[in-house]
Design an enzyme around this catalytic site. Structure first.
Site, PDB file in Angstrom:
ATOM      1  N   HIS A  97       0.792  -1.235   0.000  1.00  0.00           N
ATOM      2  CA  HIS A  97       0.000   0.000   0.000  1.00  0.00           C
ATOM      3  C   HIS A  97       0.824   1.285   0.000  1.00  0.00           C
ATOM      4  CE1 HIS A  97       0.434  -0.260   4.470  1.00  0.00           C
ATOM      5  NE2 HIS A  97       0.320   1.052   4.414  1.00  0.00           N
ATOM      6  N   GLU A 101       3.525   5.458  -3.345  1.00  0.00           N
ATOM      7  CA  GLU A 101       3.799   6.784  -2.788  1.00  0.00           C
ATOM      8  C   GLU A 101       5.255   6.926  -2.334  1.00  0.00           C
ATOM      9  OE1 GLU A 101       2.041   9.888   0.538  1.00  0.00           O
ATOM     10  OE2 GLU A 101       1.557   7.768   0.686  1.00  0.00           O
ATOM     11  N   ASP A 102       5.815   5.886  -1.686  1.00  0.00           N
ATOM     12  CA  ASP A 102       7.124   6.027  -1.035  1.00  0.00           C
ATOM     13  C   ASP A 102       8.314   5.601  -1.876  1.00  0.00           C
ATOM     14  OD1 ASP A 102       5.693   6.922   1.087  1.00  0.00           O
ATOM     15  OD2 ASP A 102       6.031   5.181   2.382  1.00  0.00           O
ATOM     16  N   ASP A 164      -4.426   0.130   8.051  1.00  0.00           N
ATOM     17  CA  ASP A 164      -3.230   0.990   8.009  1.00  0.00           C
ATOM     18  C   ASP A 164      -3.298   2.032   9.135  1.00  0.00           C
ATOM     19  OD1 ASP A 164      -0.949   2.489   6.893  1.00  0.00           O
ATOM     20  OD2 ASP A 164      -2.451   3.880   6.126  1.00  0.00           O
TER      21      ASP A 164
END
Length: 735
Positions: A97, A101-102, A164
């Site tokens: 997840h 983004e990272d 999360d």
């Protein structure tokens, strides 16, 4: 877990362990694989394992604020979802997840490796992760709309996001103070209510307690210590009640295990704060949960516990026959025994899972779907669909979040349709809310209602158990007054949307009539103007379209004459320096009015004009036209002011009723007021209001407000009243 008071200490006790608890540093993917193999086949477990290794490589070198390797977070999120027995795609998305983004790995690469479904889930969760609800109210509202869209596409996106958020809340300690406060507030405002609305009680309560302990650490510690102390001192009473209940079940031969119900820190604090109750008042209740095999046993056990202790009147609730909006089912009863109150919930194993896991139970039972899980799925689908409808109807994003928050914090009532279908509504909901809950078109066309077969008030809050029937009429429209009493977001947004559309349509019609009249003064027809002329005037006035310009005229924001002159002379040469004489000369053809024009045509309360009176219109900025009698003292006296009035004429076939005020002077006699009322009724008039203004021993003055169709009808009413012997004079009042 046996009995009595349990409190969920954040992150390490109670039911939270069921969701993976705080994942230790030596937790491995193999430990997770072992847990997954209890309900997933080997091929799917291997796919989850592959997603883990991919994420581990992608996050290589990244660390959390706590100093742990970053991969421990996705692994912990997957553990939480494994506790919910979610499908393999959700678990793969949990592992991946944060990858988009990272680590800069694109969505396409994930789709190639793990399939489109998993890539879509990861993309959805990534977009939600970028949301910061507390930046500004406007941004918060916009972002909530994005969350709604994500839920509508695939509800699993929000399940992964909740897991999360749960792990982030469990490990919030190393974060800076401001960030801890923001995340905790956001959790209490948005994520815990969503978990509750999806029926995920265990996650919802843990999020609430973690949020509470982050925002109010001192209060949290104080309440936690007080609960521990109380639990110790009451252990004997709790054990005694539990053993009596157990004996009663064994005596009757009913299967069932008895659990102590938890008292959650956040709920204790909220009850103390909102209900103004002391800690000991709230805790002076002994709470138990009895889990049995089937529905029939639930009702039999209810009879057994009622034979053991006396039930308290009005405290029994049957959520099995009438489930809560989030799918929750259980029997609730409060008993009085051993000088204390005993709260008992009775439910089946499946209801227990649904009470804790809500929508997630859908995946747990999907190989053997039951009526309860499919009903739960249907409710969630209906809620998300309702959010989508609301989002489409609401122009203002802040208004949208205001509506949604109402639906996230429901205290439900349950009412029936005439065919026996159960509808869940928030407490305080009215028949209008009920009508909109059925369908927007039914809400818009509502004119009356029957409650338990008797005519009822549209504004009176409904009570659980009532049967509600809505009466509609073709062509009916929502009443703006409804906004003062409806409570559901759907009703409020639908009414506002319909009224705005109605106002827009009416302003366009009125504006077009006024513009045509002004153009006629110049000897030009609106239909003969070409698009280039219209566009030039649109550009000059800096509006988006010609319709917007015409609407502005109808709303009273622009003068029809000036727009007409711009259209005829060309926008550039026709500036607004028109003399009163010019306007009067170009503007003398009257506009016909029906009296039913709607929200943009109002009748002045000072002179109360009626059909047959010479009338003029005054444009009032933003609200449309106010119609006055030509002789009204409130109208301007000077030529320039008079020139800006709109000449009006009444249509011939008006059937509406209009209010007129009459001043009646009379000799005081017994029954004279009744005679006046009777005379008005005999002339087909309708008295709206009657006041005795002044009186002495012999004479009195009565003020009447009467509904009539026009001047001829008014003359008939006045003639009837004047014929009463005691009446000395009757006059129409105009201020």
């Amino acid at each position: 877990m046996h009995s009595g008071f349990f409190v969920s200490a954040p992150g390490n006790s109670g039911e939270s362990e069921y969701y993976g608890g705080a994942v230790s540093l030596d937790a491995t993917v193999e430990g997770l694989a072992g847990e997954l193999s209890t309900y997933l086949d080997t091929n799917r477990v291997n796919q989850v394992r592959r997603a883990y290794y991919y994420a581990e490589q992608a996050h290589e070198g990244q660390m959390r604020k706590s100093g742990d390797r970053y991969i421990t977070h996705p692994l912990a999120v997957a553990h939480i979802l494994a506790g919910l027995k979610l499908d393999h795609q959700s678990l793969m998305a949990a592992m991946l997840h944060d990858v988009i983004e990272d680590t800069g790995i694109p969505k396409d690469a994930l789709a190639e490796q793990f399939g489109d479904d998993v890539a879509e889930l990861v993309d959805g969760v990534s977009k939600l992760t970028q949301i910061e609800f507390r930046t500004r109210a406007e941004a918060q509202a916009e972002n909530f709309q994005k969350m709604t869209l994500a839920m509508a596409r695939d509800i699993r996106v929000i399940l992964v996001k909740l897991a999360d958020r749960l792990h982030n809340m469990r490990t919030l300690g190393p974060m800076p103070y401001e960030k801890r406060q923001r995340i905790a507030t956001e959790t209490l405002d948005i994520y815990a209510p969503i978990a509750n609305r999806l029926g995920m009680h265990a996650i919802s309560t843990e999020l609430e307690d973690l949020g509470f302990s982050s925002l109010h650490p001192m209060r949290s510690r104080y309440i936690s210590k007080a609960v521990e102390k109380l639990r110790g001192s009451h252990r004997e009473i709790i054990e005694d009640i539990r053993s009596r209940l157990q004996e009663k079940l064994e005596e009757r031969g009913f299967p069932g295990r008895i659990l102590g119900r938890e008292k959650h820190l956040n709920s204790i604090y909220n009850k103390m704060k909102l209900k103004q109750k002391s800690f000991h008042e709230i805790m002076d209740v002994y709470a138990f949960r009895i889990i049995t095999d089937n529905e029939d046993d639930c009702y039999r056990i209810l009879g057994a516990v009622h034979s053991l202790y006396k039930p308290m009147p009005g405290r029994f609730k049957d959520y099995i026959a009438m489930p809560k909006a989030n799918g929750y089912q259980s029997l609730h009863t409060t008993l009085f025994g051993m000088h204390v109150n005993i709260e008992i919930q009775i439910r089946t194993e499946e209801m227990e899972h649904i009470a804790n896991d809500g929508i997630a139970a859908h995946w747990m039972y999907k190989n053997e779907p039951t009526s309860a899980t499919s009903a739960n799925q249907t409710r969630v689908d209906r809620w998300v669909k309702g959010l989508m409808e609301m989002r489409e109807r609401t122009d203002d994003s802040l208004e949208f979040i205001e509506h949604v928050k109402v639906d996230l914090f429901p205290d439900e009532i349950y009412v029936f349709t005439p065919k026996g279908k159960i509808m869940e509504l928030p407490r305080g909901a009215t028949p209008v809310d009920f009508a909109y809950a059925i369908h927007t078109d039914i809400g818009n066309a509502t004119v009356a209602c029957r409650i338990n077969r008797n005519l009822g008030s549209l504004s009176k809050p409904l009570q659980s158990g009532q049967t509600v029937e809505v009466i509609t009429a073709p062509g009916a429209r929502p009443n703006p007054a409804w906004l003062s009493f409806v409570v559901t977001g759907k009703a409020r947004s639908s009414i506002r949307h319909t009224l705005n559309s109605q106002k827009q349509a009416e302003s366009l019609d009125l504006g077009r009539a006024l513009l045509k009249k002004s153009l006629n003064g110049f000897g030009v027809r609106l239909s003969s103007l070409d698009d280039a002329q219209k566009q030039a005037v649109v550009n000059h006035n800096q509006v988006n379209s010609f319709d917007d310009l015409v609407s502005d005229i109808g709303l009273g924001n622009r003068m029809a004459y000036l727009v007409a002159r711009q259209l005829v002379s060309g926008a550039e040469s026709a500036e607004s320096g028109a003399s009163a004489t010019d306007i009067k000369g170009a503007d003398n053809a009257p506009v016909t009015i029906q009296g039913t024009e709607g929200m943009l045509v109002h009748f002045a309360t000072c002179c109360k004009p009626i059909p047959g009176d010479p009338v003029v219109g005054v444009m009032d900025s933003g609200t449309g036209m106010v119609i006055h009698s030509d002789t009204c003292s409130r109208l301007p006296e000077d030529n320039e002011g008079r020139s800006r009035l709109t000449n009006l004429t009444w249509a011939k076939d008006i059937t509406d009723e209009f209010s007129v005020e009459l001043r009646v002077e009379l000799e005081r006699q017994r029954g004279v007021i009744a005679e006046v009322a009777n005379a008005v009724a005999m002339a087909d008039g309708n008295i709206e209001r009657i006041n005795v203004d002044e009186q002495n021993a012999r004479f009195g003055v009565v003020s009447l407000v009467v509904k009539v169709h026009g001047r001829k009808h008014l003359a008939r009413v006045m003639r009837r009243v004047r014929n009463i012997k005691a009446i000395t004079s009757i006059n129409r009042v105009k201020y």
